[in-house]
Design a protein around this motif. Structure first.
Motif, PDB file in Angstrom:
ATOM      1  N   MET A   1       0.850  -1.192   0.000  1.00  0.00           N
ATOM      2  CA  MET A   1       0.000   0.000   0.000  1.00  0.00           C
ATOM      3  C   MET A   1       0.889   1.246   0.000  1.00  0.00           C
ATOM      4  N   VAL A   2       0.516   2.226  -0.809  1.00  0.00           N
ATOM      5  CA  VAL A   2       1.279   3.472  -0.894  1.00  0.00           C
ATOM      6  C   VAL A   2       0.824   4.417   0.204  1.00  0.00           C
ATOM      7  N   LYS A   3       1.755   5.002   0.889  1.00  0.00           N
ATOM      8  CA  LYS A   3       1.439   5.997   1.925  1.00  0.00           C
ATOM      9  C   LYS A   3       1.819   7.379   1.425  1.00  0.00           C
ATOM     10  N   GLY A   4       1.015   8.358   1.683  1.00  0.00           N
ATOM     11  CA  GLY A   4       1.384   9.732   1.379  1.00  0.00           C
ATOM     12  C   GLY A   4       0.959  10.168  -0.002  1.00  0.00           C
ATOM     13  N   ASP A   5       1.383   9.464  -1.060  1.00  0.00           N
ATOM     14  CA  ASP A   5       1.122   9.892  -2.425  1.00  0.00           C
ATOM     15  C   ASP A   5      -0.136   9.275  -3.021  1.00  0.00           C
ATOM     16  N   ASP A   6      -0.874   8.449  -2.251  1.00  0.00           N
ATOM     17  CA  ASP A   6      -2.005   7.740  -2.847  1.00  0.00           C
ATOM     18  C   ASP A   6      -3.096   8.701  -3.330  1.00  0.00           C
ATOM     19  N   GLY A   7      -3.367   9.755  -2.564  1.00  0.00           N
ATOM     20  CA  GLY A   7      -4.379  10.710  -3.003  1.00  0.00           C
ATOM     21  C   GLY A   7      -3.960  11.428  -4.270  1.00  0.00           C
ATOM     22  N   ALA A   8      -2.684  11.778  -4.396  1.00  0.00           N
ATOM     23  CA  ALA A   8      -2.184  12.453  -5.589  1.00  0.00           C
ATOM     24  C   ALA A   8      -2.286  11.552  -6.813  1.00  0.00           C
ATOM     25  N   ILE A   9      -2.072  10.238  -6.630  1.00  0.00           N
ATOM     26  CA  ILE A   9      -2.177   9.303  -7.759  1.00  0.00           C
ATOM     27  C   ILE A   9      -3.621   9.179  -8.217  1.00  0.00           C
ATOM     28  N   VAL A  10      -4.552   9.145  -7.267  1.00  0.00           N
ATOM     29  CA  VAL A  10      -5.975   9.110  -7.636  1.00  0.00           C
ATOM     30  C   VAL A  10      -6.345  10.352  -8.442  1.00  0.00           C
ATOM     31  N   ARG A  11      -5.901  11.528  -7.995  1.00  0.00           N
ATOM     32  CA  ARG A  11      -6.211  12.767  -8.716  1.00  0.00           C
ATOM     33  C   ARG A  11      -5.556  12.789 -10.097  1.00  0.00           C
ATOM     34  N   PHE A  12      -4.366  12.200 -10.206  1.00  0.00           N
ATOM     35  CA  PHE A  12      -3.673  12.150 -11.494  1.00  0.00           C
ATOM     36  C   PHE A  12      -4.498  11.378 -12.520  1.00  0.00           C
ATOM     37  N   TYR A  13      -4.968  10.206 -12.158  1.00  0.00           N
ATOM     38  CA  TYR A  13      -5.754   9.409 -13.103  1.00  0.00           C
ATOM     39  C   TYR A  13      -7.098  10.083 -13.417  1.00  0.00           C
ATOM     40  N   HIS A  14      -7.722  10.699 -12.409  1.00  0.00           N
ATOM     41  CA  HIS A  14      -9.000  11.378 -12.641  1.00  0.00           C
ATOM     42  C   HIS A  14      -8.840  12.540 -13.624  1.00  0.00           C
ATOM     43  N   SER A  15      -7.654  13.097 -13.688  1.00  0.00           N
ATOM     44  CA  SER A  15      -7.415  14.225 -14.592  1.00  0.00           C
ATOM     45  C   SER A  15      -7.406  13.794 -16.055  1.00  0.00           C
ATOM     46  N   TYR A  16      -7.096  12.546 -16.323  1.00  0.00           N
ATOM     47  CA  TYR A  16      -6.919  12.112 -17.710  1.00  0.00           C
ATOM     48  C   TYR A  16      -7.843  10.964 -18.126  1.00  0.00           C
ATOM     49  N   LEU A  17      -8.670  10.478 -17.210  1.00  0.00           N
ATOM     50  CA  LEU A  17      -9.590   9.386 -17.536  1.00  0.00           C
ATOM     51  C   LEU A  17     -10.987   9.726 -17.065  1.00  0.00           C
ATOM     52  N   GLN A  18     -11.938   9.228 -17.819  1.00  0.00           N
ATOM     53  CA  GLN A  18     -13.344   9.341 -17.416  1.00  0.00           C
ATOM     54  C   GLN A  18     -13.835   7.951 -17.042  1.00  0.00           C
ATOM     55  N   GLY A  19     -14.682   7.876 -16.046  1.00  0.00           N
ATOM     56  CA  GLY A  19     -15.182   6.575 -15.646  1.00  0.00           C
ATOM     57  C   GLY A  19     -15.773   6.606 -14.263  1.00  0.00           C
ATOM     58  N   GLU A  20     -15.851   5.448 -13.642  1.00  0.00           N
ATOM     59  CA  GLU A  20     -16.457   5.344 -12.326  1.00  0.00           C
ATOM     60  C   GLU A  20     -15.804   4.206 -11.542  1.00  0.00           C
ATOM     61  N   TYR A  21     -16.014   4.248 -10.235  1.00  0.00           N
ATOM     62  CA  TYR A  21     -15.467   3.214  -9.363  1.00  0.00           C
ATOM     63  C   TYR A  21     -16.380   1.994  -9.335  1.00  0.00           C
ATOM     64  N   ARG A  22     -15.765   0.819  -9.317  1.00  0.00           N
ATOM     65  CA  ARG A  22     -16.509  -0.410  -9.067  1.00  0.00           C
ATOM     66  C   ARG A  22     -16.449  -0.709  -7.573  1.00  0.00           C
ATOM     67  N   GLU A  23     -17.253  -1.657  -7.134  1.00  0.00           N
ATOM     68  CA  GLU A  23     -17.303  -1.987  -5.710  1.00  0.00           C
ATOM     69  C   GLU A  23     -15.978  -2.541  -5.195  1.00  0.00           C
ATOM     70  N   ASP A  24     -15.192  -3.139  -6.082  1.00  0.00           N
ATOM     71  CA  ASP A  24     -13.920  -3.720  -5.647  1.00  0.00           C
ATOM     72  C   ASP A  24     -12.784  -2.706  -5.608  1.00  0.00           C
ATOM     73  N   GLY A  25     -13.106  -1.399  -5.755  1.00  0.00           N
ATOM     74  CA  GLY A  25     -12.077  -0.372  -5.664  1.00  0.00           C
ATOM     75  C   GLY A  25     -11.323  -0.148  -6.952  1.00  0.00           C
ATOM     76  N   ILE A  26     -11.794  -0.715  -8.050  1.00  0.00           N
ATOM     77  CA  ILE A  26     -11.147  -0.534  -9.345  1.00  0.00           C
ATOM     78  C   ILE A  26     -11.874   0.570 -10.115  1.00  0.00           C
ATOM     79  N   PHE A  27     -11.112   1.500 -10.653  1.00  0.00           N
ATOM     80  CA  PHE A  27     -11.660   2.569 -11.485  1.00  0.00           C
ATOM     81  C   PHE A  27     -11.733   2.057 -12.915  1.00  0.00           C
ATOM     82  N   SER A  28     -12.872   2.260 -13.577  1.00  0.00           N
ATOM     83  CA  SER A  28     -13.099   1.701 -14.910  1.00  0.00           C
ATOM     84  C   SER A  28     -13.684   2.765 -15.836  1.00  0.00           C
TER      85      SER A  28
END
Length: 598
Positions: A1-28
């Motif tokens: 598990m990544v500590k510290g930078d995990d929120g920044a990585i989530v924001r990075f992908y949201h900036s360049y991808l469109q989609g939604e979260y699945r129940e298993d925590g995977i963004f699709s």
């Protein structure tokens, strides 16, 4: 598990991808790369479950681009790397393996040609483990008409070598292409995944087939073709990774090599541990064949149970090992490590550790070692006797002579008095039982790994904790791939040290001596007279010299010849003459006497 930078990585992908979260925590969402490659739009998934070890890993389900982590995503999406969380400008534009110039010639055309030759029979081999034809195509696996071809593509995108493996016998293989690229680090299969997984997670597998099972599941990884390559890999190759899962085959040799690599990588390494009931040499490929659709969950369990590697034994386990060692020393069977010579055992405490015994040619070193080995085997201590000097038949003849009190010449004649016949029959019964514990081996291709397997085999057969290994002699051991004999001898000594510690066995190693300036061997024995090795003083627990007690007593054989055994250096005992030895002529043995046996 990544500590510290995990929120920044989530924001990075949201900036360049469109989609939604699945129940298993995977963004699709829709894959942004498929259309650029002329494919029907597919789905891209990103592991954004903060509890997942693969947090930040993306994968197109159409496999239009190689999967990876944020830095790789930015590269193929033409995004400035400075926008990636954790970007380090000092690491950019630096070669992964340090090679700036590649050869002009490559074998790309050969690899494409071999891909087109993949036959249904070859594809079926992989299908039985759930590996699809599309995965084989993605990994650019080919077939040259007889051998499966595993290409080694380099950082520049070209292939300069390939390992060709016979389908039904992976041990039958050869390298095609530029010989330089059949060596570390260029011989890593799927090398480019290391770069794609920067700041992320990577599997390092033993065997290309085993890696293919993981690639079928969509996991990133590289493979070595043999466990020895684990030991040769530069840990710096994996310096930019967050976690490295090392996947050895289920064998002691593979596990040891994996530990060597893990020690170099450090706390970021995790070794996948096979369950206790797993068969010997079990692998991911065989697990995939056996488990079918349950393979993904089986791999998940292995990954979940893997722990951060530590080169240290846990304190609790260390305490258990200490108590177990004390218990073994207290038990009666530890007394069986006696050499059969009273003074020798009193001074050295029997046969323990790594003992190097030097002597001039024909002085009787082998006779002394055979006598000790047979005494221990008669006490049901397993002995592996690696003989490169005398030959198995000669050893047995001399041993039988000593047991029967008949000379070799008398034994060969086959005519005995009534008393001699009794001696013969008694010796025959003793030798027959003894040979279950005494194994004489004349393997001119012996390797340290083969020796380890021999130890495992005889332990399994005899059920004994204790074991002694005799090597006759150090200078006749095979030196495959080593040009200088001295380097080869020192390399073997280091291996014997490792085997002593790993397997808890004792060694008796015969060594040659160097002549003095006047052409003799026997003046003032010291460590420097051991021939061809500077490592004996560092490796041996005990260094001993066996030599005539007078210049008149030189040479093996003969009646009433007298010798001295002197301890030159020891980790635990004081140097000095241990005992005198008189030849037990003509029965190929020695009788121990006080050292004043002139």
């Amino acid at each position: 598990m990544v500590k510290g930078d995990d929120g920044a990585i989530v924001r990075f992908y949201h900036s360049y991808l469109q989609g939604e979260y699945r129940e298993d925590g995977i963004f699709s969402g829709p894959c942004p790369f498929c259309s650029k490659r002329g494919l029907k739009s597919g789905t891209i998934i990103v592991f954004l479950n903060r509890e997942s070890s693969f947090f930040g890993y993306f994968q197109c389900l159409n496999r239009c681009v190689p999967s990876g982590f944020p830095m790789w995503f930015a590269r193929i999406a033409s995004i400035s790397p400075s926008e990636v969380p954790g970007f380090d400008p000092d690491l950019q534009d630096s070669s992964l393996i340090g090679l700036r110039g590649y050869p002009v010639e490559n074998i790309n055309d050969d690899i494409r040609k071999y891909q087109d030759r993949l036959s249904p029979a070859v594809v079926d081999i992989f299908c039985r483990a759930g590996i699809s034809a599309s995965t084989l195509k993605e990994m650019e696996i080919g077939f040259n008409g007889r051998y499966i071809v595993y290409p080694r593509f380099q950082e520049d995108g070209n292939c300069y070598s390939a390992r060709c493996e016979f389908p039904d016998n992976p041990e039958d293989y050869f390298w095609h292409g530029n010989e330089q690229f059949s060596r570390e680090p260029y011989n890593l299969f799927n090398l480019r995944d290391i770069q794609r997984c920067e700041q992320g997670v990577l599997f390092v597998c033993e065997g290309e087939r085993n890696l293919l099972t993981l690639k079928q599941l969509g996991f990133p990884g590289v493979a070595v073709s043999h466990y020895r390559e684990f030991e040769n890999l530069d840990p710096d190759l994996f310096a930019r990774l967050r976690t490295v899962y090392i996947v050895p085959v289920n064998s002691s040799e593979s596990a040891l090599a994996a530990r060597t690599l893990a020690t170099g990588i450090g706390f970021r390494a995790r070794i996948l541990q096979w369950e206790e009931h797993s068969p010997g040499n079990y692998s991911l490929f065989r697990l995939a064949e056996d488990s079918g659709k349950q393979f993904r969950s089986a791999v998940g369990r292995l990954v979940k149970n893997a722990r951060a590697f530590s080169p240290f034994v846990s304190p609790a386990r260390e305490f258990e090992l200490f108590l177990d060692s004390l218990s073994r020393e207290r038990r009666d069977d530890s007394l069986r490590l006696s050499s059969g010579f009273t003074r020798f055992d009193k001074i050295l405490g029997g046969i323990h550790g790594l003992n190097v015994v030097g002597g001039a040619p024909k002085v009787g070193k082998s006779t002394l070692m055979i006598q000790i080995a047979s005494h221990m085997a008669n006490n049901r201590v397993p002995v592996l006797y690696y003989d490169f000097e005398n030959g198995r038949q000669k050893i047995y003849q001399r041993l039988f002579s000593r047991l029967s009190r008949l000379s070799v010449a008398e034994i060969k004649k086959g005519r005995y008095t009534e008393e001699e016949k009794k001696q013969y029959d008694c010796a025959r019964a003793t030798l027959k039982e003894m040979l279950f514990y005494l194994r004489v081996i004349n393997d001119r291709k012996l390797t340290p790994d083969t020796m380890r397997r021999h130890i495992d085999f005889i332990r399994q057969e005899t059920g004994s904790e204790h074991m002694v290994i005799v090597i006759d002699s150090l200078h006749k051991l095979p030196f495959k791939g080593i040009t200088e004999k001295k380097s080869g001898i020192d390399a073997w000594l280091r291996q014997l040290e490792a085997i002593r510690d790993e397997s808890q066995v004792a060694f008796l190693v015969i060594s040659e001596l160097s002549r003095t300036t006047d052409g003799d061997y026997f003046q003032n024995p010291h460590l420097g007279i051991f021939k061809g090795s500077g490592d004996i003083e560092y490796s041996a627990d005990n260094a001993l010299v066996f030599y005539p007690s007078s210049l008149k007593s030189k040479g093996e054989g003969g009646e009433n010849k007298k010798y001295l055994l002197e301890l030159i250096a020891s980790r635990e005992h004081s140097p000095g003459v241990i005992a005198g030895y008189r030849t037990d002529y003509p029965f190929w043995g020695f009788v121990e006497q006080p050292p004043t046996c002139e």
